[in-house]
Scaffold this active site. Structure first.
Site, PDB file in Angstrom:
ATOM      1  N   ASP A 465       0.855  -1.186   0.000  1.00  0.00           N
ATOM      2  CA  ASP A 465       0.000   0.000   0.000  1.00  0.00           C
ATOM      3  C   ASP A 465       0.891   1.235   0.000  1.00  0.00           C
ATOM      4  O   ASP A 465       2.080   1.165   0.335  1.00  0.00           O
ATOM      5  CB  ASP A 465      -0.870   0.028   1.268  1.00  0.00           C
ATOM      6  CG  ASP A 465      -1.977  -1.009   1.217  1.00  0.00           C
ATOM      7  OD1 ASP A 465      -2.252  -1.515   0.121  1.00  0.00           O
ATOM      8  OD2 ASP A 465      -2.551  -1.320   2.283  1.00  0.00           O
ATOM      9  N   ASP A 789      -9.183  -5.938   2.481  1.00  0.00           N
ATOM     10  CA  ASP A 789      -7.904  -6.514   2.081  1.00  0.00           C
ATOM     11  C   ASP A 789      -7.754  -7.956   2.551  1.00  0.00           C
ATOM     12  O   ASP A 789      -6.772  -8.616   2.212  1.00  0.00           O
ATOM     13  CB  ASP A 789      -6.747  -5.676   2.642  1.00  0.00           C
ATOM     14  CG  ASP A 789      -6.639  -4.321   1.970  1.00  0.00           C
ATOM     15  OD1 ASP A 789      -6.980  -4.238   0.777  1.00  0.00           O
ATOM     16  OD2 ASP A 789      -6.238  -3.346   2.626  1.00  0.00           O
TER      17      ASP A 789
END
EC number: 7.2.2.10
Length: 1203
Positions: A465, A789
């Site tokens: 990320d 996620d």
């Protein structure tokens, strides 16, 4: 209703006296929490009046929470219990000793030793040796012969030592894993309001009456009742088995249960039940009671169905009915199925475990064959020599003597197997991983699954990320576009028209989570603290920079007065809030990604604060002249807009209608600086052969700029930066299905994936892992922080969750938690992972050298001299050196930066490289040459009596003592050689930094001196002279010199060398293999992974045992997770009703038809989510729309990720 187990309720008089001070008892609250939906609402209304009345009875404020008075908190713990589930009672030391005694090899050795012990006292009648042949000592050595029992006694003593060491090791390991679990527990905190302040409180400290702040991604730590909520949806599948998310509202279903996940929205609840009195705790208690009953029945040998126990539980109290969805099948058949189901589908082993399993099985087979051959040759040699060549008759009185001989042969064979089979491997793995995990905590890596540590050493790709991992996650507005003017710096309040300033302030303060706050700096002169969503904190900071007070705005419009909130999710990609205007009508504030917001706007504010049309041409110009320049500087661009509804109230479910025709207020550019240490960390990854990819929800220009600053992209690179839409267009066919061939053309060049959804991330990770292009299959690590996620984190070889910004859902799906959310910690994890791999290889290099030499010496000695030059007790000592001590010494080497200067090993690279094979064979040649020279010529070289073909009970000889001493010292110095496995010359490099290694080598040497000089008959040793000691030491040091000779030989020139320990693409163990033993699998996990090292594997069933060791070690840490607090209880797979379904979904490839159906379901879900009821719980009631949702663990399921 009765309590399922008597100790659950506080029964002392103090608790009873305190109970009267509250307006409701523990039992009242427990009964209330058993109810659901309309029943609960009716009960609350009839008996309490409202949730506020419950708060009043519990002496808590819905807004301020508890006061935090220690006496009051202790009183609540006495009356309502602590938020803690008692851990399962650990096994006592004596139980662990009894377990260690169950090992088949030890039992064989014990029996053989006892027979040898008994028969050693037997003497054939007549007192003449010739009756039974030359098998006992000479008459003049009768005194020595009387001590023939010592070898048997010594073996028994060795077994006892091994058992106690095993039990102690088992006890210490369990203690260590409990410590790791308690550390994980301490890391788990929850947002609680006390004294009007929002604080992060350890889950175990929550009490009944606390006001908890609930937000998306949370795992609820206790039961409670909703006080206020915004679009709150809960995944209750862990308790009820229902996969659809349950919408929680004050008027329809306000009951929140522990162990359930918040999938969307936010709210506040009053805690009504904790620990063993919560719904999860009650289930745990019932299941625990059943387990105890089952254990007792097993002990008594009764074969009764478990359904009887469950029926008893149901008749005990109604709470048992709550767990029916967990046990939908009944009777004996259901229990069998549940046991199998609890083991789950095929479990994929880690890369290292797969390689070790294959290697250990091969070595085990070879060792078994050698040991059997040794015993057969010894017996044949004896029989042929005595009954064929010397033509002796088998006399009845000599039978015990012959049996004693056969027992001796058998003991030699077993000891050959003891040395041959690499039972030290599990210990080496355990020690190396446990050592690494402990050290990794200091490097901000909290390892949840042990095998993730070594898997990181093989990582070839990291999908990271951006926000918080590569950047500092400290948002600051640095540019703004307001009223047609692009401000490169924050404008002064006087520069803006009053109505525009009011709109900016109100839209930001009201349309953001009220949990997001700016707090004063902890240190004088420091930066203000940002609490909550960091993007919203950046916007609130913008309000502060405009000299406005956001708290005053929120005080005027408290959260309870908000008419409706549309929380952020991955479908909307925006957040909106509806309020009532004082003059009548409604106003909608909305914020989100700038491009998305501008498409919804048809008007904009001008310089004077007036509303003017905003045409497509104007939007394109704004994107080109404002948004793209901001993004190219690495700024996140957020659009802020509003819309008024003055006439008839609209249909709030029709979001497409509401969020069109908005008025654009402003576009702001938010800076999130790159962490200063990240570029260097990414350079290290590149040097180490690891590809770093950035996956973000940001604009592609912002993402590209940040990737360039980080070093992921460099000018002139031919790499791809794609948006999610373009990525999907390139990899999907006309039917919308992902094609691996198309994906294989994209991912090798892809470095940045922008505007991506969690589904895109999962698709990318799955595609890279499943790809077969290139020599090595990829090993992928992924970072994640959002609820969504989860699928990507589970699919990845190693999933990293953010410890600070990550949700509980993401943490539960992860393998490692980054406690500082920093990318550099991932690089440290790579280093530790490679170090584990190297530690195992070092141990293998050392152990296989000992294996080869010891087995050949024992085998050859048996064939030629009818005896093994190394006695049984000596072999056990050698085994202890090379297993216990060597694994301790070589598995605790600290990592160095040199580990990051070579490429990853990959999935298929063998454990034993050609260089290691050169070292193993080279040192084996030296040792065998020395040992055979000493065995067959040592007596002449040292001018001493020969120890070859000694009678059965003869005293120890100096000859064989020198052989044993030299052999051990060669292993000791070869242990130093084994510190280097890549052909390095300096084997002493960094040795002084490893205190454990130095201590083990010196300690072993000291023990060897004691064994030789003091050990005497039990160790078949006798005293040596100083000259003999010097020669032994000189030969041992020769190992170091010989090592230099070996390292000077180029490996490439030795074409005949082969590699060993290859790993296959996917090592799997089927359910059939798992079911080979009927012992409870969960109980075996800890025992196998930690005990097998010292007491030896089952040498008869070597292949099966070794496979099971490494399979069960994969989950060893799960056994240690004795649930300390309720927060982690429902994460245990055996209590997740949908575990098998979700695991199979993630682990098996979808068929095209199934994938197509899943995507259709997903599109339906997305479409209907948009139109579903989102009315705030405090607002007017609206019709609820049924949602068609995919399974919560499905990779296609869309939840929310912060803007």
């Amino acid at each position: 209703m009765t309590n399922p187990s008597g100790h659950n309720l506080p029964a002392n008089s103090v608790a009873e006296s305190y109970e009267g001070e509250f307006g409701c008892t523990l039992m009242d609250l427990r009964k209330l929490m058993e109810l659901r939906a309309a029943d609960a609402v009716t009960q609350i209304s009839a008996h309490y009046g409202s949730v506020q009345e419950i708060c009043a009875r519990l002496k808590t404020s819905p807004v301020e929470g508890l006061s935090g008075n220690p006496a009051d908190l202790e009183k609540r713990r006495l009356v309502f219990g602590k938020n803690m589930i008692p851990p399962k009672k650990p096994k006592t030391f004596l139980e662990l000793v009894w377990e260690a005694l169950q090992d088949v090899t030890l039992i064989i050795l014990e029996i053989a030793a006892i027979i040898s012990l008994v028969l050693s006292f037997y003497r054939p009648p007549g007192g003449e040796n010739e009756i039974c042949g030359h098998i006992v000592s000479n008459p003049e050595e009768d005194e020595e012969g009387e001590t023939g029992w010592i070898e048997g006694a010594a073996i028994l003593a060795s077994v006892i030592i091994v058992v106690f060491v095993t039990a102690f090791n088992d006890w210490s390991k369990e203690k260590q894993f409990r410590g790791l679990q308690s550390r994980i527990e301490l890391e788990q905190k929850f947002s609680i309001i006390r004294n009007g302040q929002l604080i992060q409180l350890p889950v175990a400290e929550i009490v009944v009456g606390d006001i908890a702040q609930v937000k998306y991604g949370d795992l609820l730590p206790a039961d409670g009742i909703l006080i206020q909520g915004n679009d709150l949806k809960i995944d209750e599948s862990s308790l009820t088995g229902e996969s659809d998310h349950v919408k929680k509202t004050l008027d329809k279903d306000p009951m929140l249960l522990s162990g359930t996940h918040v999938m969307e929205g936010s709210g506040r609840m009053v805690v009504t039940a904790v620990g063993i009195n919560s719904q999860t705790g009650i289930i745990f208690t019932l299941l625990g009671a059943n387990e105890e009953e089952d254990d007792e029945k097993k002990k008594k040998g009764k074969k009764q169905g478990v359904s009887e126990n469950r029926n008893k539980a149901k008749t005990q109290d109604g709470v048992a009915l709550e767990i029916q969805p967990l046990n939908s099948q009944e009777g004996l058949d259901s229990e069998e199925k549940e046991k199998k189901a609890s083991k789950g589908p095929k479990k994929e082993k880690s890369v290292l475990q797969g390689k070790l399993t294959r290697l250990a099985v091969q070595i085990g087979k070879a060792g078994l064959i050698m040991s059997i051959l040794t015993v057969l040759i010894l017996i044949l040699y004896f029989v042929v020599d005595n009954f064929v060549i010397q033509r002796r008759a088998w006399l009845p009185e000599c039978t015990p003597v012959y049996i004693q001989y056969f027992v001796k042969f058998f003991i030699i064979g077993v000891t050959v197997l003891v040395v041959a089979v690499p039972e030290g491997l599990p210990l080496a793995v355990t020690i190396s991983l446990a050592y690494s995990v402990k050290k990794m905590m200091k490097d901000n890596n909290l390892v949840r699954h042990l095998d993730a540590c070594e898997t990181m050493g093989n990582a070839t790709a990291i999908c990271s990320d951006k926000t918080g991992t590569l950047t500092m996650n400290r948002m600051t507005v640095v540019q703004a576009y307001i009223g047609g003017t692009h401000y490169r710096q924050i404008p002064k309040p006087d520069d803006l028209p009053p109505n525009v300033l009011d709109l900016i302030v109100n839209s930001i303060c009201i349309n953001s989570a009220y949990t997001s706050k700016i707090l004063p700096p902890e240190k004088e002169g420091g930066l203000p603290r940002q609490v909550g969503n960091k993007t919203e904190c950046g916007l609130l900071g913008f309000v502060t920079d405009l000299k406005q007070d956001y708290q005053a705005v929120r005080s005027e419009m408290p959260e309870e007065k908000l008419f409706k909130v549309y929380t952020f999710n991955s479908v909307r990609k925006s957040m909106s809030t509806v309020i009532r205007k004082p003059e009548g009508g409604f106003r909608v504030f909305s914020k989100g990604a700038s491009e998305i917001m501008l498409r919804k706007c048809d008007r904009i504010l001008n310089k004077e604060g007036g509303i003017v049309p905003f045409k497509t041409k104007d939007r394109d110009n704004m994107v080109r002249n404002v948004i793209e320049p901001m993004a190219s500087e690495g700024l996140r661009t957020i659009g802020i807009a509003y819309r008024d509804f003055d006439g008839e109230e609209p249909s709030w479910e029709n979001e497409n209608e509401i969020f069109t025709g908005l008025v654009c207020i402003a576009v702001v550019g938010i800076e999130d600086p790159v962490r200063p240490e990240v570029p260097d960390a990414i350079n290290k990854c590149k040097r180490a052969g690891i590809t770093v990819r950035m996956v973000t929800g940001d604009n592609v220009n912002t993402a590209r700029a940040i990737a360039t600053k980080c070093g992921i992209l460099t000018p002139g690179d031919d790499f791809l930066c794609l948006e999610g839409k373009e990525f999907n267009r390139l990899i999907r066919n006309e039917k919308g299905e992902v094609e691996q061939e198309k994906l294989d053309k994209v991912w090798p060049r892809l470095r940045v994936l922008a505007r991506s959804s969690p589904t895109d991330k999962h698709t990318l990770v799955k595609g890279i892992i499943d790809s077969n292009i290139g020599e090595q299959r990829q090993v992928v690590a992924v970072t994640g922080d959002g609820t969504n996620d989860g699928p990507a984190l589970k699919k990845a070889d190693v999933g990293f969750a953010m410890g600070i910004a990550g949700t509980d859902v993401a943490k539960e799906a992860s393998d490692i938690i980054l406690t500082d959310d920093n990318f550099t910690s991932i690089v440290k994890a790579v280093m530790w992972g490679r170090n584990v791999y190297d530690s195992i290889s070092k141990f293998l290099q050392f152990q296989l050298t000992v294996n080869v030499v010891a087995v050949i010496v024992a085998f050859s000695g048996a064939c030629i001299t009818q005896d093994s030059p190394l006695k049984a007790v000596q072999m056990l000592w050698v085994n202890l050196i090379m297993d216990t001590f060597a694994s301790l010494a070589l598995a605790t080497e600290p990592p160095t930066d040199s580990l990051l200067r070579r490429r990853p090993y990959g999935r298929n690279k063998p454990l034993i490289s050609r260089t290691m094979m050169k070292n193993i064979l080279g040192h084996a040649v030296y040792q065998l040459g020395i040992v055979f020279l000493l065995v067959f010529a040592g007596d002449k070289l040292f001018d001493i009596d020969s120890g070859r073909k000694a009678p059965l009970n003869s005293p120890p000889s100096q000859h064989y003592t020198i052989v044993f001493n030299t052999f051990v010292l060669m292993q000791l110095f070869n242990e130093i050689n084994s510190r280097k496995i890549h052909g390095e010359k300096n084997v002493f490099a960094g040795v002084y930094r490893n205190i454990i290694f130095c201590s083990v080598v010196l300690g072993t040497f000291f023990c060897q001196i004691l064994i030789v000089e003091v050990g005497g008959k039990p160790f078949s040793c006798t005293n040596l002279t100083m000259e003999q000691w010097m020669w032994c030491l000189f030969i041992g040091i020769g190992e170091l010199l010989w090592g230099q000779v070996i390292s000077a030989i180029p490996t490439k020139s030795l074409k005949f060398l082969k590699e060993a320990g290859h790993g296959s693409d996917k090592e799997e163990i089927s359910k059939d293999a798992e079911g080979l033993e009927e012992i409870d699998h969960a109980e075996m996990e800890l025992r196998r992974g930690q005990i097998l090292w010292v007491r030896g594997l089952n040498r008869i069933q070597t292949q099966i045992r070794v496979v099971k060791v490494f399979h069960s070690f994969r989950d060893v840490i799960h056994k240690s997770k004795n649930q300390v607090s309720i927060h982690s209880f429902m994460t245990q797979p055996e209590y997740a009703a949908d575990d098998e379904m979700s695991q199979s979904f993630l682990n098996q490839e979808e068929s095209p038809s199934l994938a197509s159906k899943s995507r259709i379901t997903k599109r339906l879900s997305d479409a209907e989510t948009v139109s579903q009821n989102n009315t705030n719980n405090n607002a007017v009631d609206c019709h609820q729309v049924q949602i068609v949702a995919s399974h919560p663990n499905s990779p296609l399921q869309s939840q929310e990720t912060p803007v």
